[in-house]
Design an enzyme around this catalytic site. Structure first.
Site, short mmCIF file in Angstrom:
data_model
loop_
_atom_site.label_atom_id
_atom_site.label_comp_id
_atom_site.label_asym_id
_atom_site.label_seq_id
_atom_site.Cartn_x
_atom_site.Cartn_y
_atom_site.Cartn_z
N PRO A 188 37.08 43.58 27.53
CA PRO A 188 37.04 42.15 27.83
C PRO A 188 37.65 41.75 29.17
O PRO A 188 37.55 40.58 29.54
CB PRO A 188 37.83 41.54 26.68
CG PRO A 188 38.77 42.61 26.25
CD PRO A 188 38.04 43.91 26.46
N GLY A 217 31.03 44.09 31.17
CA GLY A 217 32.08 43.54 30.30
C GLY A 217 31.82 43.92 28.85
O GLY A 217 30.67 44.05 28.43
N GLY A 218 32.89 44.12 28.09
CA GLY A 218 32.74 44.40 26.65
C GLY A 218 32.03 45.71 26.40
O GLY A 218 32.33 46.73 27.01
N ASP A 219 31.06 45.69 25.49
CA ASP A 219 30.24 46.86 25.19
C ASP A 219 28.87 46.66 25.85
O ASP A 219 28.33 45.56 25.81
CB ASP A 219 30.08 47.00 23.66
CG ASP A 219 29.24 48.22 23.32
OD1 ASP A 219 29.83 49.32 23.22
OD2 ASP A 219 28.00 48.10 23.19
N LYS A 252 26.26 37.46 36.86
CA LYS A 252 25.37 36.40 36.37
C LYS A 252 26.28 35.25 35.96
O LYS A 252 27.02 35.35 35.01
CB LYS A 252 24.60 36.87 35.14
CG LYS A 252 23.53 37.88 35.41
CD LYS A 252 22.54 37.91 34.25
CE LYS A 252 21.54 39.02 34.41
NZ LYS A 252 21.95 40.29 33.81
N ASP A 290 29.72 43.66 36.89
CA ASP A 290 29.55 42.29 36.40
C ASP A 290 30.83 41.50 36.61
O ASP A 290 31.90 42.08 36.69
CB ASP A 290 29.36 42.32 34.88
CG ASP A 290 27.93 42.58 34.49
OD1 ASP A 290 27.09 42.68 35.38
OD2 ASP A 290 27.69 42.69 33.28
N MET A 327 28.67 33.38 23.81
CA MET A 327 27.80 32.55 24.66
C MET A 327 27.46 31.22 23.98
O MET A 327 26.34 30.74 24.09
CB MET A 327 26.49 33.31 24.99
CG MET A 327 26.72 34.50 25.87
SD MET A 327 25.20 35.36 26.28
CE MET A 327 24.99 36.38 24.84
#
Ligand code: SAH
Length: 375
Positions: free
Chosen positions: A126, A202-204, A171, A149, A286
């Site tokens: 994260p 980010g993350g998985d 993005k 990212d 999101m």
């Protein structure tokens, strides 16, 4: 003449730091400086999207122009993040006796043999560099190119070899972005040229990360692809906010959904009625813009209005905060508190545990062997 330098750890909490240069090489120092609590101003032409995003979210100051000596006023440290500015900025700092460091000491690209390249899709967790896996860090350390990212743990970019190129393909929600097709092409082009490409996400990579599409694009182009799973914000966000996603006496499961489309929107494939009655913890990614519609639908579909809810933003970063309420008021409470993406909302009985457990201790960690800047 080779430069002789002395490496040191600096306490920079509350100190003004100038970062000269706003390109991809600024990402690692900006993130590390923010993690150290510094007040960061970036000055440079053509800032990359992630730098613009940090400025728009009020986390850094940004001037889109070439640096000038007036930028050194009241600054405690200067970081040069653009090799083209190195000599001139060092000259100004020498005149003022100001410490100056280079974010990376770039070296010439290594010779690559076309046909030998590969892509590693790395889940970065994260944002806290301590939540990148050991395998992910190894991949970054072996990269010729890192395509990153904005939600990746950016401070680990300084672990890439000096010759490695960093490409920012952020993005920004409802803002500037690199189209996914272009990202896929970039991965294939660099790998075809014989480079070891790390796609740092980010993350998985496979949880709403479009990593599956990147894998397909590489596989279709005959490029070897490897995946390093990451700690998804769907799990880490609630955990860092003090919410166990399951708890033996409360719930026996959790469901992770994307909230990028509101209920009843064309293209939505989620059965919100089933989710409202599932009895599992609901984790929404999101979903900040759509949270009013989502929570209203959940209650309309039978979720008790008293169901606890919590939204955590910037999980794993110094800016992390969370707000609590119920499924009925969490959207309004978040809006009143100025909650913005990236954020995760947890809905279910476990969300109330955040208030009952002692505040979790968490702060950004350095990657193992993290270098201190020196120049
Ligand atoms: N692959 C990522 C998710 C990408 S979708 C993962 O597994 O975590 C982007 C969404 O992830 C954001 O809109 C937000 O909902 C969530 N997110 C990512 N990083 C976050 C963070 N540090 N804090 C809170 N939410 C985050």
């Amino acid at each position: 003449m080779p430069r002789v330098s002395f490496s040191a750890d600096l306490e920079l909490a509350g100190s003004a730091v100038l970062v000269a240069g706003a390109g991809a090489d600024a990402l690692a120092p900006v993130r590390s400086l923010l993690d150290a609590g510094a007040l960061v101003r970036v000055v440079g032409t053509a800032p990359v999207d992630t730098v613009v995003d940090l400025a728009e979210r009020g986390q850094i100051g940004l001037d889109r122009r070439s640096p000038s000596p007036v930028d050194l006023d009241a600054v405690r440290l200067v970081v040069v993040a653009d090799p083209g500015l190195d000599d001139v900025v060092r000259g100004w700092c020498a005149d003022l006796g100001l410490p100056v460091v280079a974010s990376r000491r770039p070296s010439a690209p290594q010779a690559a043999t076309p046909g030998t390249g590969s892509v590693v899709l790395v889940g970065g967790g994260p944002g806290d560099p301590g939540l990148l896996t050991v395998a992910g860090l190894e991949a970054v350390r072996g990269a010729d190119v890192v395509v990153t990212d904005r939600l990746a743990p950016l401070s680990v970019l300084d672990q890439a070899p000096p010759h490695a190129e960093v490409v920012d393909v952020a993005k920004i929600p409802r803002g500037s972005f690199t189209p996914q097709e272009r990202i896929n092409e970039l991965l294939v082009e660099h790998a075809r040229a014989g480079r070891r490409v790390v796609r740092l996400k980010g993350g998985d990579p496979f949880v709403f990360g479009r990593g599956g599409e990147e894998w397909q694009a590489c596989a279709e182009a005959g490029i070897p692809v490897e995946v390093v799973p990451g700690v998804s914000s769907a799990l880490a966000g609630p955990a860092l906010a003090g919410v166990p996603l399951t708890h033996r006496t409360l719930t026996q499961g959790f469901t992770v959904v994307s909230g990028h489309l509101p209920p009843h929107a064309a293209g939505s494939t989620l059965d919100w009625g089933a989710l409202a009655r599932s009895g599992t913890t609901l984790v929404v990614l999101m979903g900040i813009a759509t949270l009013p519609a989502i929570t209203e639908e959940l209650v309309a579909q039978g979720m008790p209005a008293t169901t606890p809810a919590l939204t955590v933003t910037d999980a794993g970063l110094p800016a992390q905060r969370s707000v609590s309420g119920t499924v009925v008021d969490i959207a309004a409470i978040g809006e009143a508190a100025g909650v913005r993406a990236p954020a995760v909302t947890v809905i279910g009985a476990v969300a109330a545990l955040a208030q009952q457990l002692p505040a979790p201790v968490g702060r950004p960690r350095r990657p193992p062997g993290g270098s201190s800047a020196a120049g």
